[in-house]
Write a protein that holds these residues in place. Structure first.
Motif, PDB file in Angstrom:
ATOM      1  N   GLY A   1       5.537  72.740  78.163  1.00  0.00           N
ATOM      2  CA  GLY A   1       6.047  72.311  77.085  1.00  0.00           C
ATOM      3  C   GLY A   1       6.125  73.159  75.988  1.00  0.00           C
ATOM      4  N   ILE A   2       4.722  73.424  75.913  1.00  0.00           N
ATOM      5  CA  ILE A   2       4.835  74.206  74.936  1.00  0.00           C
ATOM      6  C   ILE A   2       5.854  75.649  74.280  1.00  0.00           C
ATOM      7  N   THR A   3       6.220  76.329  75.785  1.00  0.00           N
ATOM      8  CA  THR A   3       7.387  76.734  76.271  1.00  0.00           C
ATOM      9  C   THR A   3       8.485  76.318  75.309  1.00  0.00           C
ATOM     10  N   ALA A   4       8.712  75.400  76.153  1.00  0.00           N
ATOM     11  CA  ALA A   4      10.361  74.613  75.280  1.00  0.00           C
ATOM     12  C   ALA A   4      10.238  74.994  74.189  1.00  0.00           C
ATOM     13  N   ILE A   5       9.223  74.394  72.934  1.00  0.00           N
ATOM     14  CA  ILE A   5       8.958  74.137  71.657  1.00  0.00           C
ATOM     15  C   ILE A   5       9.337  75.888  71.125  1.00  0.00           C
ATOM     16  N   THR A   6       8.826  76.576  71.615  1.00  0.00           N
ATOM     17  CA  THR A   6       8.216  77.331  71.244  1.00  0.00           C
ATOM     18  C   THR A   6      10.045  78.801  71.818  1.00  0.00           C
ATOM     19  N   GLY A   7       9.822  78.443  73.438  1.00  0.00           N
ATOM     20  CA  GLY A   7      10.447  79.769  73.575  1.00  0.00           C
ATOM     21  C   GLY A   7       9.462  80.998  74.206  1.00  0.00           C
ATOM     22  N   LYS A   8       8.201  80.854  73.830  1.00  0.00           N
ATOM     23  CA  LYS A   8       7.198  82.019  73.679  1.00  0.00           C
ATOM     24  C   LYS A   8       6.244  81.205  75.316  1.00  0.00           C
ATOM     25  N   THR A   9       5.864  81.375  76.535  1.00  0.00           N
ATOM     26  CA  THR A   9       4.673  80.442  77.450  1.00  0.00           C
ATOM     27  C   THR A   9       3.407  81.376  76.767  1.00  0.00           C
ATOM     28  N   PRO A  10       2.254  81.465  76.159  1.00  0.00           N
ATOM     29  CA  PRO A  10       0.881  81.837  75.555  1.00  0.00           C
ATOM     30  C   PRO A  10       0.394  82.322  77.301  1.00  0.00           C
ATOM     31  N   ILE A  11      -0.726  83.432  76.993  1.00  0.00           N
ATOM     32  CA  ILE A  11      -1.498  83.387  77.773  1.00  0.00           C
ATOM     33  C   ILE A  11      -2.499  82.683  78.322  1.00  0.00           C
ATOM     34  N   PHE A  12      -2.661  82.176  80.007  1.00  0.00           N
ATOM     35  CA  PHE A  12      -3.586  81.040  80.155  1.00  0.00           C
ATOM     36  C   PHE A  12      -4.348  81.518  81.515  1.00  0.00           C
ATOM     37  N   GLU A  13      -5.791  81.761  80.937  1.00  0.00           N
ATOM     38  CA  GLU A  13      -7.102  81.720  81.792  1.00  0.00           C
ATOM     39  C   GLU A  13      -7.537  80.658  81.976  1.00  0.00           C
ATOM     40  N   LYS A  14      -7.599  80.456  83.345  1.00  0.00           N
ATOM     41  CA  LYS A  14      -8.553  78.570  83.570  1.00  0.00           C
ATOM     42  C   LYS A  14      -9.658  79.089  83.728  1.00  0.00           C
ATOM     43  N   LEU A  15     -10.539  78.428  82.607  1.00  0.00           N
ATOM     44  CA  LEU A  15     -11.867  79.155  82.723  1.00  0.00           C
ATOM     45  C   LEU A  15     -13.421  77.708  82.233  1.00  0.00           C
ATOM     46  N   ASP A  16     -13.819  77.832  83.014  1.00  0.00           N
ATOM     47  CA  ASP A  16     -14.918  76.578  82.872  1.00  0.00           C
ATOM     48  C   ASP A  16     -15.760  76.832  81.898  1.00  0.00           C
ATOM     49  N   LEU A  17     -15.785  77.082  80.336  1.00  0.00           N
ATOM     50  CA  LEU A  17     -16.772  78.142  79.920  1.00  0.00           C
ATOM     51  C   LEU A  17     -18.306  77.570  79.932  1.00  0.00           C
ATOM     52  N   LYS A  18     -19.081  76.508  81.200  1.00  0.00           N
ATOM     53  CA  LYS A  18     -20.068  76.485  81.405  1.00  0.00           C
ATOM     54  C   LYS A  18     -20.190  77.867  81.748  1.00  0.00           C
ATOM     55  N   ASP A  19     -19.083  78.258  82.460  1.00  0.00           N
ATOM     56  CA  ASP A  19     -19.784  79.697  83.625  1.00  0.00           C
ATOM     57  C   ASP A  19     -19.424  81.312  82.432  1.00  0.00           C
TER      58      ASP A  19
ATOM     59  N   GLY B   1     -18.448  84.110  83.215  1.00  0.00           N
ATOM     60  CA  GLY B   1     -17.248  83.914  82.839  1.00  0.00           C
ATOM     61  C   GLY B   1     -17.129  83.729  81.547  1.00  0.00           C
ATOM     62  N   VAL B   2     -17.094  83.597  80.892  1.00  0.00           N
ATOM     63  CA  VAL B   2     -16.758  83.535  79.556  1.00  0.00           C
ATOM     64  C   VAL B   2     -17.661  85.250  79.036  1.00  0.00           C
ATOM     65  N   GLU B   3     -18.250  85.989  79.593  1.00  0.00           N
ATOM     66  CA  GLU B   3     -18.701  87.253  79.233  1.00  0.00           C
ATOM     67  C   GLU B   3     -17.572  88.353  79.488  1.00  0.00           C
ATOM     68  N   ALA B   4     -17.071  87.730  80.625  1.00  0.00           N
ATOM     69  CA  ALA B   4     -15.746  88.547  81.335  1.00  0.00           C
ATOM     70  C   ALA B   4     -14.834  89.071  80.587  1.00  0.00           C
ATOM     71  N   PHE B   5     -14.773  87.188  80.323  1.00  0.00           N
ATOM     72  CA  PHE B   5     -13.266  87.237  79.447  1.00  0.00           C
ATOM     73  C   PHE B   5     -13.353  87.738  78.139  1.00  0.00           C
TER      74      PHE B   5
END
Ligand code: WQD
Length: 339
Positions: free
Chosen positions: A44-62, A65-69
């Motif tokens: 949906g975002i890409t359809a509007i702006t023509g740009k696809t954001p970088i997406f990282e699936k991450l649970d911030l309770k990890d 994982g947050v440190e590695a990000f």
């Protein structure tokens, strides 16, 4: 171009903010755990702006994982933090889930930002911190009251954690944005609100009733001390709200902030009753809404609407879209998703 992290960037307000960041030329990295959203929102975002954001699936309770990000994305210039659990009723039943998810994750992010030479941080807060304010419209100086729910308490505690951290971290600049009631959808109907299960909030319940998903809207009480007896809120179009996040971020990136911790109310400055919202919806949609007046909902405050002078004068931001625009876009979105 500056790289900005948006946590919860596939959510309702997050996705609309990603669009506005991309429109301003920022490179966006999204963290989302998909607990209350879907990866389809990226299209949906890409359809509007023509740009696809970088997406990282991450649970911030990890924590690891947050440190590695943050080790991977060491060139981030700012963070807009939406990721949190936000259902008021659920928070009463599951307080520890809310304190762990909304507070614990904030601490992990702030610990990483403290390591950076400079960091700009925008926090998603809420007018719920004011409870039932004694004076209306509500200014940022209104007293923060005992929260009505653990959800509201996590917003209050979150603000205090950020304030206390900024006091001893000159390299960290932060703004807490206190939203009133976000409603509506992007005019393209490519993104919008996607409540999972029975909607808790008024407007998605209205549109789901009109599309036939719900039998009728229950109006929670018409015996309040207001002109038509129903509660009053400040319903702000989500696109106006999203734009305010970009303006607030630019305030920090441009070092225009007056102190390294600031708060701003984000609303229209106008209060609308539940029945006024229903009538606005019926007017713009041409649909007759099936609703019934029922008893009051536990915990509801009578009336809340923003004093917008600080955001207007200091942020140089004000809402441009109306309640009708919000109803029209919410209905267009509902028809596209369910139609
Ligand atoms: C608005 C009005 C209801 C549903 C909450 C949170 C706030 C933010 C927005 C997360 C009230 C009435 C509602 C229905 C109704 N959440 N209503 N029938 O409670 O003002 O704010 O959601 O960020 O932090 O506190 O919003 O949309 O639930 O209710 O009559 O089926 O609509 O009684 O008067 P609320 P809401």
């Amino acid at each position: 171009m500056d790289k900005i992290l948006v946590t919860g960037g596939l959510g309702f307000i997050g996705s609309h903010t990603v669009v506005e960041l991309q429109n301003e030329g920022y490179e966006v990295v999204i963290i989302d755990d998909l607990s209350n959203s879907s990866e389809n929102v990226l299209q949906g975002i890409t359809a509007i702006t023509g740009k696809t954001p970088i997406f990282e699936k991450l649970d911030l309770k990890d924590k690891a994982g947050v440190e590695a990000f943050f080790a991977k994305y060491s060139d981030l210039k700012g963070v807009i933090h939406f990721a949190a659990s936000k259902a008021v009723g659920e928070s009463v039943q599951e307080p520890l889930l809310y304190y762990e998810n909304n507070i614990g994750t904030l601490v992990y992010i702030l610990k990483e930002l403290k390591k950076l030479p400079e960091a700009s941080f925008i926090f998603s807060s809420s007018c719920t911190v004011y409870g039932q304010a004694d004076e209306l419209p509500i200014t940022e100086n209104a007293p923060v009251k005992q929260a009505e729910s653990p959800y509201g308490n996590t917003k209050q505690i979150g603000e205090e954690i950020i304030r206390d951290t900024c006091k001893v971290t000159p390299s960290l600049k932060a703004i807490a944005l206190r939203y009133f009631n976000p409603v509506g959808a992007h005019e393209s109907a490519n993104i919008g609100e996607l409540p999972i299960g029975v909607p808790q909030n008024l407007v998605p319940f209205i549109t789901q009733t009109a599309i036939g998903l719900r039998e009728k809207l229950s109006v929670f009480g018409d015996d309040y001390p207001t002109p038509d007896g129903t509660c009053i809120r400040d319903y702000i179009h989500v696109v106006d709200l999203a734009k305010a996040h970009v303006v607030a971020l630019q305030r920090l990136l441009g070092n225009k902030n007056k102190s390294n911790y600031e708060t701003f109310n984000l609303g229209t400055g106008k209060g609308s009753s539940v029945l006024e919202v229903v009538k606005a919806f019926e007017k713009v949609s041409g649909e007759k809404l099936n609703y019934q007046i029922v008893g009051r909902r536990e915990g509801d405050i009578i009336s809340a609407y923003a004093d917008t002078q600080k955001a207007n004068n200091e942020l140089g931001w004000k809402t441009k879209l109306s309640l009708d625009d919000a109803m029209r876009s919410a209905w267009k979105w509902e028809q596209k998703v369910r139609g």
